[in-house]
Design a protein around this motif. Structure first.
Motif, mmCIF file in Angstrom:
data_model
loop_
_atom_site.group_PDB
_atom_site.id
_atom_site.type_symbol
_atom_site.label_atom_id
_atom_site.label_comp_id
_atom_site.label_asym_id
_atom_site.label_seq_id
_atom_site.Cartn_x
_atom_site.Cartn_y
_atom_site.Cartn_z
ATOM 1 N N GLU A 1 -11.614 14.472 -4.746
ATOM 2 C CA GLU A 1 -12.196 13.924 -5.970
ATOM 3 C C GLU A 1 -11.108 13.553 -6.962
ATOM 4 O O GLU A 1 -11.182 12.505 -7.627
ATOM 5 C CB GLU A 1 -13.157 14.948 -6.594
ATOM 6 C CG GLU A 1 -13.713 14.580 -7.963
ATOM 7 C CD GLU A 1 -14.551 13.308 -7.975
ATOM 8 O OE1 GLU A 1 -14.873 12.835 -9.085
ATOM 9 O OE2 GLU A 1 -14.884 12.779 -6.895
ATOM 10 N N LEU B 1 -10.377 9.772 -8.504
ATOM 11 C CA LEU B 1 -10.226 9.463 -9.925
ATOM 12 C C LEU B 1 -8.898 8.775 -10.217
ATOM 13 O O LEU B 1 -8.807 7.912 -11.095
ATOM 14 C CB LEU B 1 -10.339 10.759 -10.753
ATOM 15 C CG LEU B 1 -11.727 11.398 -10.827
ATOM 16 C CD1 LEU B 1 -11.632 12.810 -11.404
ATOM 17 C CD2 LEU B 1 -12.671 10.543 -11.663
ATOM 18 N N ILE C 1 -9.475 18.366 -12.986
ATOM 19 C CA ILE C 1 -10.408 17.256 -12.728
ATOM 20 C C ILE C 1 -11.160 16.818 -13.978
ATOM 21 O O ILE C 1 -11.243 15.613 -14.258
ATOM 22 C CB ILE C 1 -11.367 17.614 -11.578
ATOM 23 C CG1 ILE C 1 -10.584 17.583 -10.258
ATOM 24 C CG2 ILE C 1 -12.553 16.645 -11.512
ATOM 25 C CD1 ILE C 1 -11.367 18.033 -9.057
ATOM 26 N N ALA D 1 -10.942 13.075 -15.398
ATOM 27 C CA ALA D 1 -12.195 12.323 -15.531
ATOM 28 C C ALA D 1 -12.370 11.839 -16.965
ATOM 29 O O ALA D 1 -12.830 10.713 -17.202
ATOM 30 C CB ALA D 1 -13.379 13.196 -15.109
ATOM 31 N N GLU E 1 -10.183 8.841 -17.504
ATOM 32 C CA GLU E 1 -10.758 7.655 -16.869
ATOM 33 C C GLU E 1 -11.878 7.068 -17.722
ATOM 34 O O GLU E 1 -11.986 5.850 -17.881
ATOM 35 C CB GLU E 1 -11.284 8.011 -15.475
ATOM 36 C CG GLU E 1 -10.207 8.162 -14.430
ATOM 37 C CD GLU E 1 -9.386 6.890 -14.277
ATOM 38 O OE1 GLU E 1 -9.957 5.838 -13.947
ATOM 39 O OE2 GLU E 1 -8.166 6.956 -14.501
ATOM 40 N N ASN E 2 -12.719 7.933 -18.279
ATOM 41 C CA ASN E 2 -13.801 7.453 -19.156
ATOM 42 C C ASN E 2 -13.237 6.792 -20.406
ATOM 43 O O ASN E 2 -13.771 5.786 -20.895
ATOM 44 C CB ASN E 2 -14.727 8.619 -19.545
ATOM 45 C CG ASN E 2 -15.564 9.095 -18.373
ATOM 46 O OD1 ASN E 2 -15.847 8.320 -17.454
ATOM 47 N ND2 ASN E 2 -15.959 10.357 -18.390
#
Length: 215
Positions: free
Chosen positions: A126, A130, A184, A188, A191-192
């Protein structure tokens, strides 16, 4: 067991079983590698952390001298074999350019299992998703060990060293599980944020607040 080994301190962490390619260009290490290859001896790579030689390192063997240059430089392949603890660094060795160390050899568990292995490898995959990277380990995911995935789990050099110092497989896997559990959500979130920034200036289709909601 304790004995003397030549050492090649580097700002990296090498794990048992790891295949490491090195370009040898310093005179002292050209001498070290030439002697070790000729005499079929191993040498130690203790990590250099904050400009100091760390206590725990990895014994490596030279598997191949891929290329030897006219000036004595070499491209070599090595393999991590086992762990040691430095008891004393010997900076000056008669007739040698390189240094050495008195070390104690450590027993480490590579065959232990962790009940979280599938979750840990899944979390690593995962993380890779990402980050937009792919890694083929050339073996099934359920057979991967901590040493296989440590360099691919976004650990800092200091964290890679902390994992090196753990001598049991279940301890190393638990370390990776906790690290990925923390990392993670951070990745994440980045990335958002990147997606949000990329949308800035675009026409957005957003639904307005419903003042009658709940009435």
């Amino acid at each position: 067991m304790t004995n003397f080994i030549p050492i090649f301190p580097l700002e990296i962490v090498v794990y048992p079983g790891e295949q490491l390619n090195l370009h040898i260009f310093e005179d002292r290490y050209k001498q070290l590698v030439a002697e070790c290859f000729k005499e079929k001896k191993m040498f130690g790579i203790p990590p250099v952390l904050k400009n100091k030689i760390a206590e725990t390192g990895t014994l490596v063997r030279i598997t191949e001298v891929v290329k030897q240059y006219a000036d004595g430089k070499m491209d070599i392949k090595t393999e991590g074999i086992s762990l040691f603890r430095v008891l004393e660094v010997i900076n000056s060795i008669p007739a040698k350019l390189y240094s050495g160390a008195i070390v104690k050899h450590l027993q480490h568990d590579e065959d232990g299992v962790s009940r979280h292995v599938q979750k840990i490898v899944g979390a690593m995959r995962e993380l890779h998703r990402l980050l937009g990277v792919q890694k083929n380990f050339n073996k099934p995911d359920d057979t991967l060990k901590s040493y296989d995935i440590a360099h691919h789990s976004a650990l800092s050099l200091e964290e890679e060293y902390e994992l090196l110092c753990l001598l049991r497989e279940d301890q190393r896997m638990e370390y990776l599980r906790r690290h990925l559990q923390k990392t993670i959500p951070v990745v994440a979130g980045i990335e958002n944020l990147k997606k949000k920034i990329q949308l800035n200036g675009h026409f957005k289709e957003l639904k307005g607040f419903d003042f009658n909601f709940g009435k």
